[in-house]
Scaffold this motif. Sequence first.
Motif, PDB file in Angstrom:
ATOM      1  N   ALA A 346       0.829  -1.203   0.000  1.00 58.20           N
ATOM      2  CA  ALA A 346       0.000   0.000   0.000  1.00 58.20           C
ATOM      3  C   ALA A 346       0.862   1.250   0.000  1.00 58.20           C
ATOM      4  O   ALA A 346       0.445   2.302  -0.496  1.00 58.20           O
ATOM      5  N   ALA A 347       2.076   1.163   0.548  1.00 57.41           N
ATOM      6  CA  ALA A 347       2.975   2.308   0.546  1.00 57.41           C
ATOM      7  C   ALA A 347       3.462   2.630  -0.859  1.00 57.41           C
ATOM      8  O   ALA A 347       3.935   3.743  -1.125  1.00 57.41           O
ATOM      9  N   MET A 348       3.349   1.689  -1.769  1.00 61.35           N
ATOM     10  CA  MET A 348       3.717   1.911  -3.170  1.00 61.35           C
ATOM     11  C   MET A 348       2.498   2.090  -4.061  1.00 61.35           C
ATOM     12  O   MET A 348       2.557   2.834  -5.046  1.00 61.35           O
ATOM     13  N   GLY A 349       1.394   1.419  -3.742  1.00 60.08           N
ATOM     14  CA  GLY A 349       0.272   1.413  -4.675  1.00 60.08           C
ATOM     15  C   GLY A 349      -1.073   1.784  -4.109  1.00 60.08           C
ATOM     16  O   GLY A 349      -2.075   1.715  -4.819  1.00 60.08           O
ATOM     17  N   GLY A 350      -1.147   2.184  -2.839  1.00 57.73           N
ATOM     18  CA  GLY A 350      -2.449   2.443  -2.239  1.00 57.73           C
ATOM     19  C   GLY A 350      -3.151   1.139  -1.883  1.00 57.73           C
ATOM     20  O   GLY A 350      -2.612   0.045  -2.062  1.00 57.73           O
ATOM     21  N   GLY A 390      -7.611   2.264  -8.219  1.00 59.39           N
ATOM     22  CA  GLY A 390      -7.591   3.609  -7.677  1.00 59.39           C
ATOM     23  C   GLY A 390      -7.874   3.706  -6.192  1.00 59.39           C
ATOM     24  O   GLY A 390      -7.846   4.813  -5.629  1.00 59.39           O
ATOM     25  N   LEU A 391      -8.117   2.582  -5.516  1.00 60.42           N
ATOM     26  CA  LEU A 391      -8.442   2.618  -4.098  1.00 60.42           C
ATOM     27  C   LEU A 391      -7.224   3.094  -3.300  1.00 60.42           C
ATOM     28  O   LEU A 391      -6.143   2.522  -3.381  1.00 60.42           O
ATOM     29  N   THR A 392      -7.409   4.154  -2.518  1.00 60.10           N
ATOM     30  CA  THR A 392      -6.303   4.753  -1.784  1.00 60.10           C
ATOM     31  C   THR A 392      -6.114   4.102  -0.425  1.00 60.10           C
ATOM     32  O   THR A 392      -6.998   3.422   0.091  1.00 60.10           O
ATOM     33  N   CYS A 393      -4.942   4.321   0.169  1.00 57.28           N
ATOM     34  CA  CYS A 393      -4.651   3.861   1.521  1.00 57.28           C
ATOM     35  C   CYS A 393      -4.560   5.092   2.417  1.00 57.28           C
ATOM     36  O   CYS A 393      -3.613   5.871   2.313  1.00 57.28           O
ATOM     37  N   ASP A 394      -5.559   5.279   3.275  1.00 59.40           N
ATOM     38  CA  ASP A 394      -5.632   6.494   4.096  1.00 59.40           C
ATOM     39  C   ASP A 394      -6.008   6.152   5.533  1.00 59.40           C
ATOM     40  O   ASP A 394      -7.063   6.543   6.015  1.00 59.40           O
ATOM     41  N   PRO A 395      -5.147   5.402   6.229  1.00 55.89           N
ATOM     42  CA  PRO A 395      -5.492   4.931   7.575  1.00 55.89           C
ATOM     43  C   PRO A 395      -5.620   6.067   8.582  1.00 55.89           C
ATOM     44  O   PRO A 395      -4.681   6.843   8.775  1.00 55.89           O
ATOM     45  N   VAL A 396      -6.764   6.154   9.209  1.00 52.71           N
ATOM     46  CA  VAL A 396      -6.993   7.183  10.214  1.00 52.71           C
ATOM     47  C   VAL A 396      -6.095   6.922  11.419  1.00 52.71           C
ATOM     48  O   VAL A 396      -6.067   5.815  11.963  1.00 52.71           O
ATOM     49  N   GLY A 397      -5.361   7.943  11.826  1.00 57.46           N
ATOM     50  CA  GLY A 397      -4.453   7.786  12.953  1.00 57.46           C
ATOM     51  C   GLY A 397      -3.276   6.893  12.663  1.00 57.46           C
ATOM     52  O   GLY A 397      -2.549   6.516  13.581  1.00 57.46           O
ATOM     53  N   GLY A 398      -3.073   6.518  11.397  1.00 60.99           N
ATOM     54  CA  GLY A 398      -1.984   5.613  11.064  1.00 60.99           C
ATOM     55  C   GLY A 398      -2.193   4.200  11.553  1.00 60.99           C
ATOM     56  O   GLY A 398      -1.251   3.408  11.602  1.00 60.99           O
ATOM     57  N   LEU A 399      -3.443   3.852  11.892  1.00 62.61           N
ATOM     58  CA  LEU A 399      -3.751   2.534  12.424  1.00 62.61           C
ATOM     59  C   LEU A 399      -4.494   1.696  11.390  1.00 62.61           C
ATOM     60  O   LEU A 399      -5.257   2.229  10.584  1.00 62.61           O
ATOM     61  N   ASP A 447       0.945   6.809 -10.615  1.00 66.39           N
ATOM     62  CA  ASP A 447       0.354   8.140 -10.775  1.00 66.39           C
ATOM     63  C   ASP A 447      -0.270   8.672  -9.483  1.00 66.39           C
ATOM     64  O   ASP A 447      -0.505   9.880  -9.352  1.00 66.39           O
ATOM     65  N   MET A 448      -0.563   7.784  -8.545  1.00 65.83           N
ATOM     66  CA  MET A 448      -1.267   8.177  -7.327  1.00 65.83           C
ATOM     67  C   MET A 448      -0.405   9.104  -6.465  1.00 65.83           C
ATOM     68  O   MET A 448       0.789   8.866  -6.279  1.00 65.83           O
ATOM     69  N   ASN A 449      -1.020  10.161  -5.961  1.00 66.24           N
ATOM     70  CA  ASN A 449      -0.327  11.078  -5.075  1.00 66.24           C
ATOM     71  C   ASN A 449       0.168  10.341  -3.836  1.00 66.24           C
ATOM     72  O   ASN A 449      -0.542   9.503  -3.269  1.00 66.24           O
ATOM     73  N   GLY A 450       1.376  10.649  -3.409  1.00 63.46           N
ATOM     74  CA  GLY A 450       1.976   9.964  -2.267  1.00 63.46           C
ATOM     75  C   GLY A 450       1.196  10.098  -0.976  1.00 63.46           C
ATOM     76  O   GLY A 450       1.340   9.272  -0.069  1.00 63.46           O
ATOM     77  N   ARG A 451       0.346  11.121  -0.860  1.00 61.31           N
ATOM     78  CA  ARG A 451      -0.442  11.297   0.362  1.00 61.31           C
ATOM     79  C   ARG A 451      -1.421  10.157   0.576  1.00 61.31           C
ATOM     80  O   ARG A 451      -1.894   9.939   1.697  1.00 61.31           O
ATOM     81  N   TYR A 452      -1.722   9.426  -0.511  1.00 65.94           N
ATOM     82  CA  TYR A 452      -2.711   8.350  -0.425  1.00 65.94           C
ATOM     83  C   TYR A 452      -2.064   6.969  -0.387  1.00 65.94           C
ATOM     84  O   TYR A 452      -2.695   5.973  -0.692  1.00 65.94           O
ATOM     85  N   LYS A 453      -0.794   6.921  -0.003  1.00 63.21           N
ATOM     86  CA  LYS A 453      -0.059   5.663   0.034  1.00 63.21           C
ATOM     87  C   LYS A 453       0.446   5.382   1.447  1.00 63.21           C
ATOM     88  O   LYS A 453       1.644   5.439   1.728  1.00 63.21           O
ATOM     89  N   GLU A 454      -0.475   5.120   2.346  1.00 67.04           N
ATOM     90  CA  GLU A 454      -0.159   4.672   3.701  1.00 67.04           C
ATOM     91  C   GLU A 454       0.703   5.676   4.475  1.00 67.04           C
ATOM     92  O   GLU A 454       1.570   5.295   5.270  1.00 67.04           O
TER      93      GLU A 454
END
Length: 471
Positions: A346-350, A390-399, A447-454
């Motif tokens: 997810a850190a590379m691809g969401g 296109g599903l992003t990785c956006d863990p709330v609180g990093g959890l 292409d995914m913005n890094g903010r959405y990669k864990e």
Amino acid sequence: MDSISAFEIIKVGIGPSSSHTMGPWRAASLFLEALGDPDRVESLTVRLYGSLAKTGRGHGTDVAVLMGLSGEDYTLIDTAVIPDRIAAIKASGWLPLGGKRNLPFVCERDLVFESSTTLPRHANGMCFRAILTDGEILERIYYSLGGGFVAADDDMEQASAARVVTPYPCHSGQDLLRNCRALGLSVSDLTYLNEQAWRCRDEIDAEALRLWREIRHCIFRGVHREGYLPGGLRVRRRAPEMHRKLLNGADYTTIEQWSDLLRRQPRDFANVDRWVVCFALSVNEENASFGRVVTAPTNGAAGVIPAVLMYAWCFVDGFDEDKVIRFILTAGEIGTLFKKNATISAAMGGCQAEIGVSSAMAAAGLAEVSGGTPEQVLQAAEIAMEHHLGLTCDPVGGLVQIPCIERNTMGAVKAITAATIALDSDPADARVTLDAVIQTMWETAKDMNGRYKETAEGGLAVHIPVNVPEC
């Protein structure tokens, strides 16, 4: 291209994250091996970079590093003892290096989260540095590639992995289909042949059934463990209450009785759907609590394949242990295609690289054991992945809790739907191939913005108000 075993993609792991927990634990173990005799170490420091630094506290990366350096094995350790072990290290300032020698180690000083720096070769980088008693400095950089895979800086393949070439290499969906057609074999039969490059057929069966036992025990633990998940978000476990309502007071005392009881449950759509959700929730609630899970292909997505496999065990007629084995082999083989040609990190691809890949694997496994042709098996995987692009990785609180746990239920349901569509379709009419969707997933990842990669720097992670001290 090196071959990858299905059992490298689906394996026993520990929560909450394969990339942020299992990978760093494995890297620490590798560095411990490189050190040799612990008595020759004067001091030791560890630096975490990129995504490991940004969400590592919430994922337990520091815990994993300390346990790995202590000589513990995450496949064997009693997970209940981990909090006390970590508390003892932090309170005493001593690290039991290799379980043999107490080394001065102050976590705040010697284990550093470098959140403003990312190493050049991967988002999940870490550097181990030891000063030896003779003055020599030993330093190693490792990368956690997702799914528990680890690479050394000078070798971006899996560190310490034996190079294996299978008799019928399958590095793409087209390779897999070509071999199946040439040999007149199903996907699971072909995988059986290739897996014998690592182990004999009896050992293949035994390993698949060991994973099946781990899956059932994980679900069983998850549906019986009440309370809140650790980490500060106050996320309440939902699987136990759902499980109670579904069983409506039925009695059992053993896991075998429980399993038999599940197979006698009503099969109307609403009831089956709730069971699938319950299975997925139970696994990922265990995962979020540093529990033992089956990584498939990652921990963030560890509930998808167990939920679909348990669904088939309970609600598909004629589903036996042979089909369990074939499901796991097929799912694992499909997972290798994503690992080789895209990413499962997810850190590379969401999150498309985790939930999307696991859904594709589960869909393929279900299509295989439902009598699907090799073409239909690949079509099922393609359909499942296509609808996670296109599903992003956006863990709330990093959890690995919000939205990760619920996403596993969605991935499981999509996998079942994808298999249904493929089994009722003629693959000759399909316009999208599995190879095309894997390539598309990888291009989307780049292409995914890094903010959405864990990183917990985008998406839900910045729109849900939290106060989590771990992050």
